[in-house]
Design a protein around this motif. Structure first.
Motif, PDB file in Angstrom:
ATOM      1  N   ILE A 140      27.635 -17.848  11.018  1.00  0.00           N
ATOM      2  CA  ILE A 140      27.481 -18.966  10.087  1.00  0.00           C
ATOM      3  C   ILE A 140      27.476 -20.307  10.818  1.00  0.00           C
ATOM      4  O   ILE A 140      26.643 -21.189  10.551  1.00  0.00           O
ATOM      5  N   ALA A 141      28.397 -20.483  11.752  1.00  0.00           N
ATOM      6  CA  ALA A 141      28.478 -21.759  12.478  1.00  0.00           C
ATOM      7  C   ALA A 141      27.191 -22.028  13.247  1.00  0.00           C
ATOM      8  O   ALA A 141      26.729 -23.183  13.316  1.00  0.00           O
ATOM      9  N   ALA A 158      30.330 -18.386   2.184  1.00  0.00           N
ATOM     10  CA  ALA A 158      30.796 -17.967   3.505  1.00  0.00           C
ATOM     11  C   ALA A 158      31.237 -16.510   3.510  1.00  0.00           C
ATOM     12  O   ALA A 158      31.106 -15.815   4.516  1.00  0.00           O
ATOM     13  N   THR A 169      32.769 -27.175  13.114  1.00  0.00           N
ATOM     14  CA  THR A 169      32.127 -26.103  12.364  1.00  0.00           C
ATOM     15  C   THR A 169      32.479 -24.748  12.958  1.00  0.00           C
ATOM     16  O   THR A 169      32.672 -23.759  12.230  1.00  0.00           O
ATOM     17  N   GLU A 170      32.577 -24.686  14.280  1.00  0.00           N
ATOM     18  CA  GLU A 170      32.890 -23.422  14.949  1.00  0.00           C
ATOM     19  C   GLU A 170      34.252 -22.892  14.525  1.00  0.00           C
ATOM     20  O   GLU A 170      34.433 -21.670  14.369  1.00  0.00           O
ATOM     21  N   GLY A 177      33.876 -21.344  11.181  1.00  0.00           N
ATOM     22  CA  GLY A 177      33.173 -20.072  11.316  1.00  0.00           C
ATOM     23  C   GLY A 177      34.076 -18.975  11.844  1.00  0.00           C
ATOM     24  O   GLY A 177      34.013 -17.826  11.387  1.00  0.00           O
TER      25      GLY A 177
END
Length: 464
Positions: free
Chosen positions: A351-352, A375, A231-232, A235
Motif C-alpha cells: 500500500i505504501a 487498507a 506513509t511507510e 503501511g
C-alpha cells in the motif's frame, strides 16, 4: 423492425409514460459518474415496472437488433452503465420491492431498484445486517451493486457483494428468465451461475431479483485512529495487523492530502498533527471486551510502528465524527476542482508503495492527487483533482489515471477492486487477464448473448 416500430411496441407493452425519447431527458440517463468514459446517444430510455416488463423490452430489442444498456441509479464510476448510440437504456429503479425478509433463515429477496441504505435499514428492524456498503450507499441501488460486484468500507471483514448473494433471477438475451443459486446455506448443484452474472456489468443478462444472505446485526462499533509521520510506517502497521490475524470490521487509510481536505471541509482538527502523512481509521463491531481487545491490539501495533497518535473510543458519536472524515473526502476535494477517482487493489504489504507512486505522478502531472482506501483489503482510491475549464488539465488527469493503473499492476495488483471495468478500463482488463482470459470472456458472452446486444463494448470488445 424499424426504430419507430420498436418504440411503438414498447409504448404498447409498458405504457407511453415508461418510454422516454426526449433528448434532454434521455441525456440525463446516458452516463454514470465517470467523466473519462465514452457515452453515446440513446434511442430511448425505458422504465419497466416488473420482471415481465423487462422481458418484454429484451424480446422487442432482440427482434429489432437494438442494443440494451441496463442501468440503476447511475452512481457507478467506470462507465459501465453508459449508453451507446441508438441503444435502449433499460432503467431498473422501478423494480424497487423488498419481496421477502426471512429472519429465520437469515435471507432476503430483493429487486434491483432497492437503494442499498434503504435495504440495510429495513433488515435492521429484524435484527439483521446486510454488509456491502459502497460509499454511495445512500443512493446506489442493489442492481448496480450486483452488476459491478461493489464493495465498500466493510469488505475487510465481510467481503464484496458476491459474498452475500445466494441466488439470482436474470432475464437472458431471448427474454427467458433464468433462476440461479438457492436459499440453502450449502449447495453445489451445477455450475455456479450466480457468480458468473455478479460483476458481469449487464453484458450477459439483466438481473431482476436477488436472494441475499443476511447476518446477525453487529454490536455498535468501537473506533480507532492512528496518525503516522510517514506513509511507510502506516503501511507497515497494516501489514503487521494482517500477519497477526486481526480482522477489524473496517480499516481505512488516508494520505496527507486527504487529511487536509477533510479537515478543511469539516472545519475540524482530526488530532493527527501538522506533520501527519497518513491516518489509519479502524472499527470493531465485535462488541464489549472483544472489541476492546481487538482495538488495543491495533493500537499496540501502530505504536510499535511509530505512530505519533493512537487512540480508541467506544463513544458512538465520537466514532461517527472520526469516520465522517473518511466518508467526506471526495466531497471535500470538490473545493479544489473536479475529481476523478481511480480504483486499484494491491497486496496489503504494498500500500505504501502505491501511495508513493501516486505522489510521484502528482508531481509529474502537476495536479493534486489524494489517496484514500480500504487498507484492510488493499483497495485504494487515488483521486485526481483538475480544473473543469482546462482541457490541458483534463488531459493530464487522464494521463495520471492510466499511470496509477500501471503502478498498481506493477505492484502485483488489479486494475479494479470494486468499481468495475466498464467502458474506461477495457484495455487494462485485456492487459491484466491476457489473451486467453479475453478469449474465454468472449466465448461466454457469445454463448449467452450471441447478437452482442447486452451492453456492447463494456468490459471488453468482441473483436480484436
Amino acid at each position: 423492425m424499424s426504430n419507430d416500430a420498436l418504440l411503438q411496441r414498447l409504448r404498447d407493452q409498458l405504457g407511453s409514460g415508461a418510454v422516454l425519447t426526449d433528448a434532454d431527458v434521455t441525456s440525463t440517463y446516458a452516463r454514470d459518474m465517470m467523466p473519462l468514459a465514452p457515452v453515446g446517444k440513446p434511442l430511448a430510455v425505458v422504465l419497466p415496472a416488473d420482471t415481465a416488463g423487462v422481458q418484454a423490452v429484451v424480446r422487442a430489442c432482440a427482434e429489432a437488433k437494438v442494443p440494451i444498456v441496463p442501468r440503476g441509479a447511475g452512481s457507478g464510476l467506470s462507465g459501465a452503465a453508459n449508453a451507446v448510440d441508438d441503444c435502449v437504456v433499460l432503467v431498473l429503479t422501478k423494480l424497487n420491492e423488498i419481496v421477502e425478509v426471512d429472519a429465520g433463515n437469515r435471507l432476503a429477496v430483493v429487486q434491483p431498484g432497492v437503494v442499498n441504505l434503504d435495504f440495510r435499514s429495513a433488515v435492521e428492524k429484524h435484527g439483521l445486517f446486510y454488509p456491502p456498503d459502497p460509499s454511495s450507499y445512500d443512493w446506489c441501488t442493489l442492481g448496480g451493486n450486483l452488476s459491478t460486484n461493489a464493495g465498500g468500507l466493510c469488505c475487510v471483514k465481510y467481503g464484496v457483494t458476491t459474498d452475500s448473494v445466494l441466488g439470482l433471477e436474470v432475464v437472458l438475451a431471448d427474454g427467458s428468465l433464468l433462476k440461479t443459486g438457492r436459499r440453502t446455506v450449502k449447495g453445489v448443484a451445477g455450475y455456479d451461475l450466480t457468480k458468473l452474472f455478479i460483476g458481469s456489468e449487464g453484458t450477459l443478462g439483466v438481473i431482476t431479483q436477488a436472494t441475499v444472505a443476511l447476518r446477525p446485526l453487529p454490536q455498535a462499533p468501537a473506533t480507532f485512529v492512528a496518525g503516522f509521520a510517514t506513509t511507510e510506517a502506516a503501511g507497515e502497521a497494516v501489514a503487521r495487523a494482517v500477519r497477526e490475524g486481526l480482522v477489524p470490521s473496517l480499516l481505512e487509510i488516508m494520505d496527507a492530502a486527504s487529511i487536509k481536505a477533510a479537515e478543511t471541509y469539516l472545519n475540524t482538527d482530526l488530532g493527527a498533527g501538522s506533520d501527519c502523512q497518513a491516518l489509519l481509521l479502524g472499527q470493531s463491531d465485535a462488541g464489549g471486551e472483544v472489541a476492546r481487545r481487538e482495538l488495543a491490539a491495533l493500537e499496540q501495533i501502530c505504536t510499535d510502528c511509530g505512530a505519533d497518535l493512537a487512540y480508541a473510543t467506544d463513544d458512538l458519536e465520537e466514532g461517527r465524527m472520526l469516520l465522517q472524515a473518511r466518508r467526506v473526502v471526495l466531497t471535500a476535494l470538490e473545493t479544489y476542482g473536479v475529481w476523478l477517482t481511480d480504483d486499484v487493489c494491491v497486496p496489503r504489504t504494498r500500500i505504501a508503495e502505491l501511495i508513493r507512486g501516486c505522489e510521484r505522478i502528482s508531481e509529474e502531472v502537476g495536479l493534486k492527487i489524494a489517496v484514500v482506501g480500504h487498507a484492510g483489503d488493499g483497495n485504494m482510491h487515488p483521486t485526481i483533482v483538475y480544473s473543469p475549464d482546462s482541457e490541458a488539465e483534463f488531459a493530464r488527469a487522464q494521463q495520471a489515471f492510466d499511470e496509477i493503473l500501471e503502478v498498481g499492476l506493477s505492484l502485483g495488483g488489479t486494475v479494479t477492486g470494486e468499481h468495475g471495468v466498464g467502458k474506461i478500463k477495457r484495455e487494462w482488463l485485456a492487459r491484466e487477464i491476457g489473451p486467453v482470459g479475453i478469449r474465454v470472456h468472449r466465448q461466454i458472452k457469445q454463448a449467452l448473448d450471441p447478437e452482442n446486444l447486452f451492453n456492447p463494448g463494456s468490459m471488453f470488445s468482441m473483436a480484436d
